[in-house]
Enzyme design. Sequence first.
Site, short mmCIF file in Angstrom:
data_model
loop_
_atom_site.label_atom_id
_atom_site.label_comp_id
_atom_site.label_asym_id
_atom_site.label_seq_id
_atom_site.Cartn_x
_atom_site.Cartn_y
_atom_site.Cartn_z
N ARG A 95 -10.99 -67.12 19.44
CA ARG A 95 -9.66 -67.66 19.17
C ARG A 95 -8.59 -66.59 19.40
O ARG A 95 -7.51 -66.88 19.94
CB ARG A 95 -9.59 -68.18 17.73
CG ARG A 95 -8.27 -68.80 17.35
CD ARG A 95 -8.30 -69.33 15.93
NE ARG A 95 -8.51 -68.26 14.96
CZ ARG A 95 -8.65 -68.46 13.65
NH1 ARG A 95 -8.62 -69.69 13.16
NH2 ARG A 95 -8.83 -67.45 12.82
N LYS A 131 -27.05 -69.96 15.05
CA LYS A 131 -27.16 -69.75 16.49
C LYS A 131 -27.04 -71.07 17.26
O LYS A 131 -26.45 -71.11 18.35
CB LYS A 131 -28.47 -69.04 16.83
CG LYS A 131 -28.55 -67.61 16.29
CD LYS A 131 -27.42 -66.75 16.84
CE LYS A 131 -27.54 -65.30 16.41
NZ LYS A 131 -26.45 -64.46 16.97
N TYR A 161 -30.50 -68.62 9.93
CA TYR A 161 -30.25 -67.89 11.19
C TYR A 161 -30.21 -68.85 12.36
O TYR A 161 -29.28 -68.83 13.18
CB TYR A 161 -31.34 -66.84 11.39
CG TYR A 161 -31.14 -66.01 12.64
CD1 TYR A 161 -30.13 -65.05 12.70
CD2 TYR A 161 -31.96 -66.17 13.75
CE1 TYR A 161 -29.94 -64.28 13.84
CE2 TYR A 161 -31.78 -65.41 14.90
CZ TYR A 161 -30.77 -64.47 14.93
OH TYR A 161 -30.59 -63.71 16.07
#
Length: 270
Positions: free
Chosen positions: A113, A149, A145
């Site tokens: 961003r 991802k 995790y």
Amino acid sequence: MKTVLITGACAGIGKATALYFAKNGYNVIATMLCLERGKELLNTKGIITYELDVTSTESIANCKKQILAEHITIDLVINNAGRGYRSFVELAEDSQIQTIVDVNWLGVIKVCRAFIPVFREQNKGQFINITSIAGLVNLPLGSFYHSTKHAVESFSECMAYELRDFNISVATVQFGNTPSNFQKNVVKSQDSSIASYKDLMDKIDALLIKKTNKNIDLKQSIVEQLYEIAQNPPRNFKRYTIGFDANFLNIIRKRLGYQLFARLIRKSVF
């Protein structure tokens, strides 16, 4: 001469990537949570280190301001910063869940961003977001995790549509366990008196150590592939899977479907 910004560059893949890109003629902006941990990079030709906390919007803004005051253009951002959390859902702690979400997912979002306007003004730029084979398949004790991802994979693909008109390339890179400090620094859930939980944690630990020790050449393959992607940015969103383990799991997951793949994983682990 191109300029690359790398997050989480004080060790592991991030550090190796910074050194490789600098060796091959890039100006490298190596960012990290603590500059003291990246001392080896301080006097390396072509590398400038900056303190950056990817979880903090304020830290990103301050770092960005400093970087843009010292660099005319930024050609590439590699979102590498990440952490692991191996836990049973029942035993997961709020603080650890929040941390892995903040670093692995929201950190990528916040850095992208911040630098999209820079790329848009330049009418060129490239994001390479490091995920993991964990972003493509699901394995035991990876609830947190893996989900972060997977989130980065989805985020990256969606973002690529938005940025196509501005000549901004987006790619993700997945690989398996590689010799680095990452596995050593993985946070685990507290020891459990539940026999099934303890047994599974021990099995997963042993399996990951074995896989990591076998992949001695993987780190070099990763940094070389990252360099090739940087040199030849894909026009459309693209996923790059590196190493035998990651490619094998990705292929058989697609070919076998969920049920057969899950059966294979259970047979391998339990």
